[in-house]
Design a protein around this motif. Sequence first.
Motif, PDB file in Angstrom:
ATOM      1  N   VAL A 150       0.821  -1.191   0.000  1.00  0.00           N
ATOM      2  CA  VAL A 150       0.000   0.000   0.000  1.00  0.00           C
ATOM      3  C   VAL A 150       0.854   1.239   0.000  1.00  0.00           C
ATOM      4  O   VAL A 150       1.803   1.319   0.752  1.00  0.00           O
ATOM      5  CB  VAL A 150      -0.907   0.016   1.230  1.00  0.00           C
ATOM      6  CG1 VAL A 150      -1.784   1.237   1.204  1.00  0.00           C
ATOM      7  CG2 VAL A 150      -1.757  -1.219   1.241  1.00  0.00           C
TER       8      VAL A 150
ATOM      9  N   SER B 211       0.162   4.320   4.494  1.00  0.00           N
ATOM     10  CA  SER B 211      -0.596   3.091   4.395  1.00  0.00           C
ATOM     11  C   SER B 211       0.206   1.862   4.711  1.00  0.00           C
ATOM     12  O   SER B 211       1.383   1.943   4.969  1.00  0.00           O
ATOM     13  CB  SER B 211      -1.151   2.957   2.989  1.00  0.00           C
ATOM     14  OG  SER B 211      -0.112   2.661   2.126  1.00  0.00           O
TER      15      SER B 211
ATOM     16  N   PHE C  79      -7.259  -0.623   4.648  1.00  0.00           N
ATOM     17  CA  PHE C  79      -6.416   0.177   3.762  1.00  0.00           C
ATOM     18  C   PHE C  79      -7.196   1.177   2.928  1.00  0.00           C
ATOM     19  O   PHE C  79      -6.621   1.892   2.127  1.00  0.00           O
ATOM     20  CB  PHE C  79      -5.591  -0.759   2.875  1.00  0.00           C
ATOM     21  CG  PHE C  79      -4.855  -1.759   3.711  1.00  0.00           C
ATOM     22  CD1 PHE C  79      -3.706  -1.382   4.387  1.00  0.00           C
ATOM     23  CD2 PHE C  79      -5.353  -3.028   3.894  1.00  0.00           C
ATOM     24  CE1 PHE C  79      -3.047  -2.278   5.207  1.00  0.00           C
ATOM     25  CE2 PHE C  79      -4.697  -3.927   4.708  1.00  0.00           C
ATOM     26  CZ  PHE C  79      -3.539  -3.553   5.375  1.00  0.00           C
TER      27      PHE C  79
ATOM     28  N   ILE D 257      -4.611   7.354   2.120  1.00  0.00           N
ATOM     29  CA  ILE D 257      -3.900   6.450   1.211  1.00  0.00           C
ATOM     30  C   ILE D 257      -3.944   7.015  -0.202  1.00  0.00           C
ATOM     31  O   ILE D 257      -4.979   7.479  -0.667  1.00  0.00           O
ATOM     32  CB  ILE D 257      -4.528   5.047   1.244  1.00  0.00           C
ATOM     33  CG1 ILE D 257      -4.183   4.363   2.558  1.00  0.00           C
ATOM     34  CG2 ILE D 257      -4.065   4.205   0.066  1.00  0.00           C
ATOM     35  CD1 ILE D 257      -4.864   3.038   2.741  1.00  0.00           C
TER      36      ILE D 257
ATOM     37  N   VAL E 294      -2.822   1.690  -3.725  1.00  0.00           N
ATOM     38  CA  VAL E 294      -2.572   0.385  -3.131  1.00  0.00           C
ATOM     39  C   VAL E 294      -2.255  -0.595  -4.254  1.00  0.00           C
ATOM     40  O   VAL E 294      -2.959  -0.635  -5.258  1.00  0.00           O
ATOM     41  CB  VAL E 294      -3.818  -0.121  -2.369  1.00  0.00           C
ATOM     42  CG1 VAL E 294      -3.544  -1.464  -1.712  1.00  0.00           C
ATOM     43  CG2 VAL E 294      -4.290   0.887  -1.350  1.00  0.00           C
TER      44      VAL E 294
END
Length: 458
Positions: free
Chosen positions: A24, A34, A271, A276, A279
């Motif tokens: 991530v 992340s 996640f 974030i 990913v």
Amino acid sequence: MSSRALPRVLLAALVLVLVITAAVVALRSDTPTSRDAGVSGPSTTGAPPLTATASQNAVPPAASQAARKKAVQQLLDQWAVAVRSNDSALLATLFDTGADVGFPAAEARRAANLAQVPLADWGYDITEEAVPTVDPAVTARLGADEVWSPPVVLRYAIAGADAASTTRPVGVVLARRGQVWRLVSDTAADRYGRSTWRGLWDFGPVIARVVPQGVVLGHPSRAADLDLLAKELGPAVAAVTDFWGPGWQQRAAVFLPDHQDELRALVGPDFAEGEIAAVSIADNIDRSAGTVRGQRVVFNPATLSRLTPLSRRVVLRHELTHVAARAATSAQAPVWLAEGFADYVGYRASGVSLSDGAPAVAAVVRSAGPPDSLPVDTQFATTTSGAKVELAYQLSWSFAVFLAATRGEDALRGVYLAVAALPAPSTAEIDAAVQPVLGVSLGALLVEWGRWLQQALD
């Protein structure tokens, strides 16, 4: 994390749980932090005790089992054909009279949503896993001759991105009336740990941007963003290949969901965080064979608008580095290694200086002197304060820059390959792996790194 002008792509420790891993990315600066994602296997924890039902729990003779499996596989094949070809007439014939309310309509929408996705494969297969038990309430409600929830996976591949098909779980319940099997539900098995995986196409119509280096998928509302990512994909693949070498498929599938629920379905709840940036996920990793299936780079719709052209470039190249290196990377490789290495490729030839890219490191060197150790994995956890996480990622990147600047990029790759293959290595094991590559102990190397930082950041 506070917004900044320059990005830092963050990768958490690669954790393989069953068949999916996720590396991530989080951005410093104008985006986030992340870690890695995984999914847990089937579980009956918390499920009520099941009462015996003749249709579900009595095991048929071997010959009957084989016949049942054959008949059900024929139904699954028809289901796959109907969805892939968007054949609404065929699809309508496949549902039981007691099918879940909304299930036929949801499948019709999925088929329509998939129409513009370039598929190389789409099918449903019965596997050899343990057979989950159908909720007795479902069995009683249906009143069918037989109710079965076989272990099923979706088998699919994106044309132009996947070298081989990948698989994702499907929690399906089926009913037989007479000799005919039909679909009942793809959610009734959720409570027993067999949930149906949801893709982009379960959330709305999907459009594709196809380039020689892969495919970018998303929704019509994100068409402009898909164009930007598709434009960057070719140069990003070329940049990663230039550094890593041609020993990877040199194609990628990039997904752009439309909202956080969709992101959560694709990458897992841990996640789909607001900070974030992207990913990278993968299914079915076989490191002994050097193969990885189902690799995807998934961007966060909540932070995409905060990416500058430089940020977008760094994120994509960082993630594709993980895609390229996945088969050579242990699930428990040190985070400083995986993160710093991918950041090095992301920032390579970007013109970003060490002081601009690692201001937190520069501040520490000025105030307390150079570091004498590399970050431990816990320093990258999302529960750690933002400033400490930021420093851990900057230190990791600066160490990779140091190795490339003083030993050359071949040495940096050599260190990565030697250490990344080790599962959760100790300091002594890292030292033993580094010495044959660099001809120096890890301790001496860290001292040299500290001195180099003082000079480079002066």
